[in-house]
Scaffold this motif. Structure first.
Motif, short mmCIF file in Angstrom:
data_model
loop_
_atom_site.label_atom_id
_atom_site.label_comp_id
_atom_site.label_asym_id
_atom_site.label_seq_id
_atom_site.Cartn_x
_atom_site.Cartn_y
_atom_site.Cartn_z
N ILE A 3 0.84 -1.20 0.00
CA ILE A 3 0.00 0.00 0.00
C ILE A 3 0.87 1.25 0.00
O ILE A 3 0.65 2.18 -0.77
CB ILE A 3 -0.94 0.00 1.23
CG1 ILE A 3 -1.83 -1.23 1.22
CG2 ILE A 3 -1.77 1.28 1.26
CD1 ILE A 3 -2.66 -1.39 2.47
N VAL A 4 1.89 1.26 0.87
CA VAL A 4 2.80 2.40 0.98
C VAL A 4 3.94 2.20 0.00
O VAL A 4 4.81 1.35 0.20
CB VAL A 4 3.33 2.53 2.42
CG1 VAL A 4 4.30 3.72 2.51
CG2 VAL A 4 2.19 2.70 3.41
N ASP A 5 3.95 2.99 -1.06
CA ASP A 5 5.00 2.88 -2.07
C ASP A 5 6.31 3.47 -1.58
O ASP A 5 7.38 2.89 -1.75
CB ASP A 5 4.54 3.58 -3.35
CG ASP A 5 5.49 3.36 -4.51
OD1 ASP A 5 6.27 2.38 -4.45
OD2 ASP A 5 5.46 4.14 -5.48
N SER A 6 6.25 4.66 -0.98
CA SER A 6 7.43 5.30 -0.42
C SER A 6 7.02 6.14 0.78
O SER A 6 5.85 6.53 0.91
CB SER A 6 8.13 6.18 -1.47
OG SER A 6 7.31 7.28 -1.82
N SER A 7 7.98 6.41 1.64
CA SER A 7 7.69 7.23 2.82
C SER A 7 8.95 7.93 3.27
O SER A 7 10.07 7.48 3.00
CB SER A 7 7.14 6.36 3.97
OG SER A 7 8.13 5.48 4.46
N PHE A 8 8.76 9.05 3.97
CA PHE A 8 9.87 9.85 4.48
C PHE A 8 9.42 10.47 5.78
O PHE A 8 8.63 11.41 5.78
CB PHE A 8 10.25 10.92 3.45
CG PHE A 8 11.52 11.65 3.76
CD1 PHE A 8 12.72 11.25 3.19
CD2 PHE A 8 11.52 12.74 4.61
CE1 PHE A 8 13.89 11.93 3.45
CE2 PHE A 8 12.69 13.42 4.90
CZ PHE A 8 13.88 13.02 4.31
N MET A 9 9.89 9.92 6.90
CA MET A 9 9.41 10.37 8.21
C MET A 9 10.58 10.61 9.15
O MET A 9 11.57 9.86 9.14
CB MET A 9 8.48 9.31 8.83
CG MET A 9 7.21 9.03 8.05
SD MET A 9 6.12 7.88 8.92
CE MET A 9 7.13 6.40 8.92
#
Length: 291
Positions: free
Chosen positions: A212-218
């Motif tokens: 579901i989450v293709d990319s993330s930046f946290m």
């Protein structure tokens, strides 16, 4: 000892005696050196030495009254290649040592981007010269990871890719408008977020989160320049530390529309990196500002 010596090939340098040996090499035969008179009573210096392609160690300190070099701090560096023009950049001094952080807003990431400033001497020279910062400045980002995993990409058609690019572009425009106080843009973003939440809540019951989450930046932890990321590998190569002969992966990562170069020790990554696959891990972000 600096936590991020491993990514540049110094994984076995785990005590001060061995680290001091490396620092001594930098001081005795630097590839680059610079001295800057900050005040009539204080002169600072910077020595750099490369130990693998595009990466090495920087040593900072002061020149004392006897003209000897007193080391204040050191850090590993990685010269990235991907340049981004950012708006409204601010720079803050570290409270503990004379290092600096850069910060800017980028609608693609959804968070304030804070990074460790590599070229602090250039910044000090500009400030001492009496000129302020321009509103738009080029930034070259790079990062180190102590460990990471390679995961498979999300299956997409060409239509999916094109639609995602269009949606991201429209969302960025709405965020920019909302920052200027556009109430209509704020309402549109709120509705879109509610729709996204509804779709994700339904899918998470029967799908894996990484499909579901293709990319993330946290942001990660209490350090302002560390992030938890999932990004697509768009380029990959390797290099070797000339002292330890440890192998290092050099990857260009695309994360939420921002590209940056990442270095990681080959012994610290799980999986086989390849173009199109994704990298998941915790990174320490650096940046060079083109003053």
């Amino acid at each position: 000892m600096h936590s991020y010596l491993r990514p540049i090939g110094f994984s076995r340098y785990i005590n001060k005696v061995r680290v001091n040996d490396i620092i001594k090499r930098v001081m005795e035969k630097p590839d680059y050196r610079n001295e800057l008179m900050v005040t009539t009573e204080e002169t600072i210096f910077e020595f750099r030495k490369e130990f693998a392609e595009d990466m090495g160690i920087v040593v900072h300190g002061i020149v004392n009254e006897k003209q000897d070099y007193e080391i204040e701090y050191y850090f590993p560096y990685y010269n990235g290649r991907n340049v981004h023009v950012m708006e409204d950049i601010s720079i803050e001094k570290n409270v503990a040592v004379s290092s600096y952080y850069g910060a800017c807003e980028d609608v693609r990431l959804g968070v304030s981007l804070i990074f460790y400033l590599q070229n602090s001497m250039d910044y000090l020279e500009k400030i001492l010269g009496g000129t302020g910062l321009s509103r738009y400045l080029p930034i070259t980002l790079s990062a180190f990871a102590l460990n990471g995993k390679v995961i498979l990409p999300v299956k997409k058609t060409r239509e999916d890719i094109q639609r995602n690019k269009s949606e991201l572009k429209n969302r960025n425009k709405l965020i920019a408008a909302a920052k200027r106080g556009d109430e209509s843009a704020m309402e549109t973003l709120t509705v879109a977020d509610l729709d996204t939440y509804t779709r994700i809540s339904g899918r998470i019951m029967k799908e894996d989160v990484f499909s579901i989450v293709d990319s993330s930046f946290m942001p990660y932890g209490v350090s302002c320049d560390r992030y938890s990321i999932i990004g697509t590998i768009v380029e990959i190569s390797d290099t070797i530390n000339v002292i330890t002969e440890e192998e290092i992966y050099k990857m260009t990562i695309d994360c939420n529309g921002i590209t940056f170069d990442l270095a990681i020790n080959k012994a610290d990554i799980v999986g086989e990196p390849a173009i199109g696959r994704r990298f998941k891990g915790i990174i320490w972000m650096q940046g060079v500002i083109g003053f």
